[in-house]
Design a protein around this motif. Structure first.
Motif: not given
Length: 267
Positions: A24-36, A171-176, A106-116
Motif C-alpha cells: 500500500g505504500v504510494r508515491a508522493g506520500r509522507t511516510l513515518l517508518v518504524h522498521a526492523s 515494517l516488522g515493528a510492533p505497535f509498541a 541514534s540509539r535503539f532505533m535500528g539500522a534502517i533509521a540510522e541509515t536514513v
C-alpha cells in the motif's frame, strides 16, 4: 565445522520495492517508518537496499521520516539498562556531549533509521532526546522548530506529520514502537516528569533540566491492537519479505489514541 544457512527469505532492493507497493505504500506520500531490518529475512545490501527501496517507491515528491532518538543523553540517575554507580552520575552529567544533529548517532532505533540519518540530504530535528530525520521535499517543514520543551508534542515533528497527512508504516515493528501515539499523550491530562539532557545553547554546552509531559509506551501494544480491531478499514496489512507490515493514517491513529488513553489511563 558446520555453518547454518542464513534465515530467509532472500530480499533484494527490487523485491522490497514490489512488496512495499503491494502493501500500500504510494508515491508522493509522507511516510513515518518504524522498521526492523532483521524481520525481513536476508537482505542483499542490508539497510541501504531497504532505504533505496523506500525512496524509489515514495518517488521524488515523497518524504521519508524516521525516529532518530538519543535516549542515552539523559540523567544517569534514571538509567536501568544497565544502571551506573551513583558516584558516576555527576561526572557523566559534566561529560555528556551536547546533542549535535549532524553527528550524534541514534540509539535503539535500528539500522534502517540510522541509515536514513546519515543519508545525503537528510535533515534532522533539534531535540536532544527525541529527534526525527527526514528526507524529501517536506523534510524542512517536518523537522524545523522542534522545541526543547516538546519532546513528542505540539511543537515536534509528530504534530507536523499530522498536519501534512502523513502515514505510518510499521515494517516488522510492533505497535509498541509507534511513536505517534505519544502525541496523544500530550493532549490527554496526565502526569509530568523531569527530563534532563546535554544541549548546545547560545551560552554554549549546558546540562538542562525541565518538566515535561510524561511519555510511556508500555500499553501501546494494547492500544494499537484495539485500534486495528475497531478500525480494520484504516490499517492495511501486508508483508515485505518475512516481515508483517501495517500502514495507516497518522492523524487517525492519534485521534483514536486520545480517546483510548482517556478510557484506559488514570492520572
Amino acid at each position: 565445522m558446520t555453518s547454518e544457512a542464513p534465515a530467509g527469505p532472500l530480499c533484494t532492493r527490487d523485491s522490497v520495492v514490489a512488496d512495499l507497493r503491494a502493501s500500500g505504500v504510494r508515491a508522493g506520500r509522507t511516510l513515518l517508518v518504524h522498521a526492523s531490518l532483521s524481520s525481513l529475512g536476508w537482505v542483499a545490501g542490508g539497510a541501504v537496499a531497504v532505504v533505496e527501496a523506500l525512496l524509489e517507491v515514495l518517488g521524488p515528491d515523497g518524504t521519508l521520516v524516521v525516529p532518530t532518538m538519543t535516549g542515552e543523553n539523559s540523567d544517569p540517575a534514571h538509567w536501568s539498562a544497565p544502571p551506573v554507580p551513583r558516584d558516576w552520575w555527576a561526572p557523566i552529567r559534566e561529560a555528556m556531549p551536547a546533542y549535535d544533529p549532524r553527528v550524534t548517532p541514534s540509539r535503539f532505533m535500528g539500522a534502517i533509521a540510522e541509515t536514513v540519518r546519515t543519508w545525503p540530504g537528510t535533515l534532522r530535528s533539534a531535540h536532544p532526546q527525541t529527534s526525527f530525520a527526514a528526507l524529501g521535499p517536506r523534510a524542512a517543514e517536518i523537522t524545523d522548530g522542534h522545541a526543547i520543551d516538546s519532546r513528542l508534542g505540539e511543537r515536534s515533528p509528530l504534530a507536523r506529520l499530522e498536519a501534512v497527512g502523513a502515514e505510518v508504516l510499521l515494517l516488522g515493528a510492533p505497535f509498541a514502537n509507534c511513536s505517534c501515539f505519544h502525541l496523544a499523550e500530550y493532549r490527554v491530562p496526565g502526569p509530568s516528569e523531569e527530563v534532563s539532557f546535554a544541549a548546545e545553547t547560545e551560552a554554549g554546552r549546558q546540562w538542562i533540566t525541565l518538566r515535561e509531559t510524561r511519555i510511556d509506551s508500555d500499553d501501546f501494544d494494547a492500544l494499537g491492537t484495539d485500534f486495528e480491531r475497531e478500525h480494520p478499514e484504516l490499517v492495511r496489512q501486508g508483508t515485505v519479505g518475512a516481515s508483517r507490515t501495517r500502514l495507516f493514517p497518522l492523524a487517525a491513529a492519534v485521534s483514536y489514541a486520545e480517546g483510548w488513553l482517556r478510557r484506559h489511563r488514570t492520572a
